[in-house]
Design an enzyme around this catalytic site. Structure first.
Site, PDB file in Angstrom:
ATOM      1  N   ARG A 216     -19.689   8.262   6.539  1.00 35.61           N
ATOM      2  CA  ARG A 216     -18.997   7.187   6.987  1.00 35.61           C
ATOM      3  C   ARG A 216     -19.627   7.335   8.782  1.00 35.61           C
ATOM      4  NH1 ARG A 216     -14.835   4.836   7.089  1.00 35.61           N
ATOM      5  NH2 ARG A 216     -13.083   4.422   8.605  1.00 35.61           N
TER       6      ARG A 216
ATOM      7  N   THR B 124     -13.453  -2.562   0.166  1.00 35.39           N
ATOM      8  CA  THR B 124     -13.850  -1.102   0.449  1.00 35.39           C
ATOM      9  C   THR B 124     -14.656  -1.583  -0.873  1.00 35.39           C
ATOM     10  OG1 THR B 124     -13.609  -0.575   1.870  1.00 35.39           O
ATOM     11  CG2 THR B 124     -13.775   1.189   0.114  1.00 35.39           C
TER      12      THR B 124
ATOM     13  N   THR C 283     -18.308   1.927   1.865  1.00 35.10           N
ATOM     14  CA  THR C 283     -17.839   0.280   2.292  1.00 35.10           C
ATOM     15  C   THR C 283     -18.955  -0.639   3.607  1.00 35.10           C
ATOM     16  OG1 THR C 283     -15.584  -0.816   2.934  1.00 35.10           O
ATOM     17  CG2 THR C 283     -16.098   1.469   3.940  1.00 35.10           C
TER      18      THR C 283
ATOM     19  N   ASN D 202     -16.144  -2.283   5.397  1.00 36.28           N
ATOM     20  CA  ASN D 202     -15.188  -2.369   5.573  1.00 36.28           C
ATOM     21  C   ASN D 202     -14.448  -3.874   5.484  1.00 36.28           C
ATOM     22  OD1 ASN D 202     -13.167  -2.251   7.135  1.00 36.28           O
ATOM     23  ND2 ASN D 202     -13.741  -2.410   9.236  1.00 36.28           N
TER      24      ASN D 202
ATOM     25  N   GLU E  66     -17.119  -1.620  10.280  1.00 32.29           N
ATOM     26  CA  GLU E  66     -16.050  -0.315  10.560  1.00 32.29           C
ATOM     27  C   GLU E  66     -16.235   0.125  11.547  1.00 32.29           C
ATOM     28  OE1 GLU E  66     -14.680   1.663   7.752  1.00 32.29           O
ATOM     29  OE2 GLU E  66     -16.372   1.052   6.895  1.00 32.29           O
TER      30      GLU E  66
ATOM     31  N   ASP F 132     -12.222   0.254  12.190  1.00 32.62           N
ATOM     32  CA  ASP F 132     -10.916   0.925  11.906  1.00 32.62           C
ATOM     33  C   ASP F 132     -10.731   2.266  13.017  1.00 32.62           C
ATOM     34  OD1 ASP F 132     -10.919  -0.023   8.724  1.00 32.62           O
ATOM     35  OD2 ASP F 132     -12.042   1.834   8.931  1.00 32.62           O
TER      36      ASP F 132
ATOM     37  N   SER G 202     -10.351   7.384   8.490  1.00 27.49           N
ATOM     38  CA  SER G 202     -10.749   6.093   7.135  1.00 27.49           C
ATOM     39  C   SER G 202      -9.202   6.418   5.837  1.00 27.49           C
ATOM     40  CB  SER G 202     -11.535   6.829   6.503  1.00 27.49           C
ATOM     41  OG  SER G 202     -11.752   6.218   5.270  1.00 27.49           O
ATOM     42  N   SER G 203      -8.946   5.566   4.693  1.00 23.33           N
ATOM     43  CA  SER G 203      -7.998   6.421   4.002  1.00 23.33           C
ATOM     44  C   SER G 203      -8.278   5.934   3.067  1.00 23.33           C
ATOM     45  CB  SER G 203      -6.926   4.560   3.807  1.00 23.33           C
ATOM     46  OG  SER G 203      -6.561   5.251   5.067  1.00 23.33           O
TER      47      SER G 203
ATOM     48  N   GLY H  96      -7.818  -0.724   2.028  1.00 25.08           N
ATOM     49  CA  GLY H  96      -7.412  -0.566   2.996  1.00 25.08           C
ATOM     50  C   GLY H  96      -6.415   0.804   3.524  1.00 25.08           C
TER      51      GLY H  96
HETATM   52  N1  GLY Z   1     -12.695   0.561   6.070  1.00 23.17           N
HETATM   53  C1  GLY Z   1     -11.795   1.272   5.182  1.00 23.17           C
HETATM   54  C2  GLY Z   1     -11.296   2.665   5.356  1.00 23.17           C
HETATM   55  O1  GLY Z   1     -12.198   3.474   5.546  1.00 23.17           O
HETATM   56  O2  GLY Z   1     -10.015   3.291   5.284  1.00 23.17           O
END
Ligand code: GLY
Length: 579
Positions: A103, A378, A396, A398, A417, A420, A449-450, A471
């Protein structure tokens, strides 16, 4: 309220039920794709073909995941990327597992208040549009680390299909064209992005038209020949840093030179005898999926029924408690001491169950006031090979098409990103969501992140590969697919297509997919004190594989295909391909 419901839910607060699913529901879903040797499920049909060809010519699931990652960067540019980042969960054929965190990281010059004006208020759009929104990309380093450590094929072999699609172009189908049309105004603001994704008349490419990306092809050729150094230490980084400096960004060469992938231990938990392996921090995904599953394990979901008011009630309450934890406690593990073992403790889940009123909606304001914020664009893909190696990747930019900027000559869309991160702790962000201190901006930190690339195993064998974009909803989308298979007996396609619900602590609203619940059920929930929103349209695009049959019933009978793949019917350009 009927007595049997009182009795059952009250009893379930203290008893852990382990119930086999009853019968499969009869949702109107197409049949899952079948395969005996391998399965690739992605959000873009050409990328799925790339992955399956890699498996056919002897690559393993990691090789296929690398090739798909590069292919999606070309044929699915709204989310597929080399200018963003993501996560890869791998469960190897021997049962071991690992997790690659590629990430984005905050630039070295990032500050906690970089998106605030002189009065300390968030500047609208600053973390979403343009170079200031860009985190240091990780995809190229991540895909190469995966290939080098766990793949079998050469980088040149795995990148060749992406390079060909970038050089020669590909013909847009309906699902491809829709994503361009929706972002045309935004892409028009950056001349380099507009030159690639819009026609000379300024209109987006339409169905049947060919999109070629020669600059991206040249960047991919450089990476293919020289490896990640071509991206992080060579002309590509130079071009991005130059454009960033000229257009209000803070990216510098050391940001690229110092980027490093983290290999982490995945989060694991056990749900009714199934072993869940998913993303650890800096994702909240695996921890929060497990926390919710631990709470749900104490309720007889199979008996209560899919979509019943009772099931929705306990799911929403479990989500409410888990999302408070997500929003207040979790962040980049290099910066924050994440209380993962507490959140995964079954005793902690029981404490949460003890607090859930069996007959009334909880009240979010009564729980700890912390929050989060995320975008919804994503992409996720799931792959399994003939040896049983399973790979789940969620990566992603984002937002759709990321920050909407491309450095001249690179052809590479850059992420946004940085959005976030918490921009101002305790204050609602641009989506009206409240964020926590653990996710505050710091140099080299990764935003929470999710993303939840997940592999489920049973009796030491792979059972399910699953994940989704969406998201903050990635967590509940992935969770519901798992519950739909294990508790409600749905086949993998039905489990992914079934209408969804979502609650994330704040706003204190249960989001329900249009036509997801009957009017009677909605009335029951409203009577319990829930505020329902049936208008929201953001429900992700899950991509899943079930092993040994299309559903638990078929697996138990022993008569199913070895691999059963399903792409979400909400994903207009995706495909599940088996062989
Ligand atoms: N940008 C979405 C996530 O990382 O959860």
């Amino acid at each position: 309220m009927p007595l049997n419901r009182r009795t059952l839910i009250a009893a379930s607060l203290s008893i852990t039920f382990v119930l086999a699913p009853l019968t499969s529901v009869f949702a109107a879903s197409p049949a899952p794709a079948k395969g005996e040797h391998g399965m690739v499920v992605t959000a873009q049909h050409l990328a799925s073909e790339v992955g399956i060809e890699v498996l056919k010519k002897g690559g393993n699931a990691v090789d296929a995941a690398v090739a798909v990652g590069y292919a999606l960067a070309v044929v699915y540019p709204n989310a597929g990327n080399i200018g963003g980042g993501g996560f890869m969960t791998i469960r190897f054929k021997d049962g071991k597992s690992t997790f690659l965190d590629f990430r984005e990281r905050a630039p070295l010059a990032a500050t906690k208040t970089m998106y605030l004006d002189k009065d300390g208020n968030p500047v609208k759009g600053a973390s979403l549009n343009g170079y200031l929104a860009v985190g240091v990309p990780g995809s190229v380093a991540g895909l190469e680390m995966a290939r080098e450590k766990y793949g079998k094929l050469s980088r040149q072999d795995l990148m060749a299909p992406a390079i060909a699609y970038a050089k020669d172009g590909f013909i847009l189908k309906q699902g491809d064209a829709a994503s361009f049309a929706g972002s045309a105004d935004r892409l028009a603001k950056d001349p380099a992005a507009a030159a690639i994704f819009l026609k000379p008349d300024g209109k987006p490419y339409g169905i049947g038209e060919r999109l070629a990306q020669p600059d991206l092809a040249a960047s991919l050729v450089a990476i293919s020949e020289k490896g990640p150094d071509a991206f992080y230490k060579g002309a590509i980084a130079d071009a991005i840093v130059k454009a960033s400096g000229a257009k209000g960004g803070i990216l510098a060469k050391p940001d690229f030179e110092q980027y490093a992938v983290r290999e982490l231990k995945p989060v694991t938990c056990n749900y009714r005898g199934y072993e869940i392996t998913s993303s650890p921090p800096p994702s909240s995904g695996g921890v929060i999926i497990c926390e919710i599953l631990n709470v749900l394990e104490g309720y007889p979901l199979s008996y209560l029924g899919e979509g019943s008011a009772e099931t929705v009630h306990v799911m929403v309450e479990a989500m409410r408690y888990a999302y408070v934890d997500r929003n207040s406690a979790l962040g980049d593990p290099d910066f924050v001491d994440n209380p993962v073992s507490k959140l995964l403790d079954k005793a902690y889940a029981k404490d949460i169950r003890d607090k859930i009123d069996p007959f009334r909606a909880g009240v979010s304001q009564d729980l700890m006031p912390k929050g989060f914020g995320e975008s919804k664009e994503t992409t996720h893909y799931s792959i399994i090979d003939n040896d049983g190696n399973a790979v789940a990747v969620t990566y992603t930019l984002n937002g759709s098409f990321g920050a909407g900027v491309v450095a001249d000559g690179t052809g590479i869309l850059l992420n946004n990103e940085m959005d976030d991160f918490t921009q101002k702790p305790g204050v609602p962000n641009l989506y009206g969501l409240v964020q926590g201190e653990a996710n505050a901006i710091q140099p080299k930190k990764t935003p929470l992140s999710s993303m939840s690339p997940t592999v489920v195993a049973k009796d030491g064998k792979p059972f399910m590969v699953i994940g989704s974009p969406g998201g903050s909803r990635i967590i509940t989308i992935t969770l519901e697919a798992i519950v739909n298979v294990i508790d409600h007996g749905m086949n993998i396609q039905e489990a992914i297509d079934a209408p969804r619900i979502h609650h994330q602590w704040l706003p204190d609203t249960v989001y329900i997919e249009p036509f997801g619940l009957s009017p009677d059920t909605e009335k029951l929930l409203a009577g319990m004190g829930y505020h329902l929103d049936l208008a929201d349209q953001t429900w992700g695009q899950a991509a899943g594989i079930l092993v040994g049959g299309k559903s638990l019933a078929e697996i138990e009978k022993g008569g199913g295909a070895r691999y059963n793949g399903a792409i979400d019917s909400r994903a207009s350009s995706g495909e599940a391909l088996g062989y």
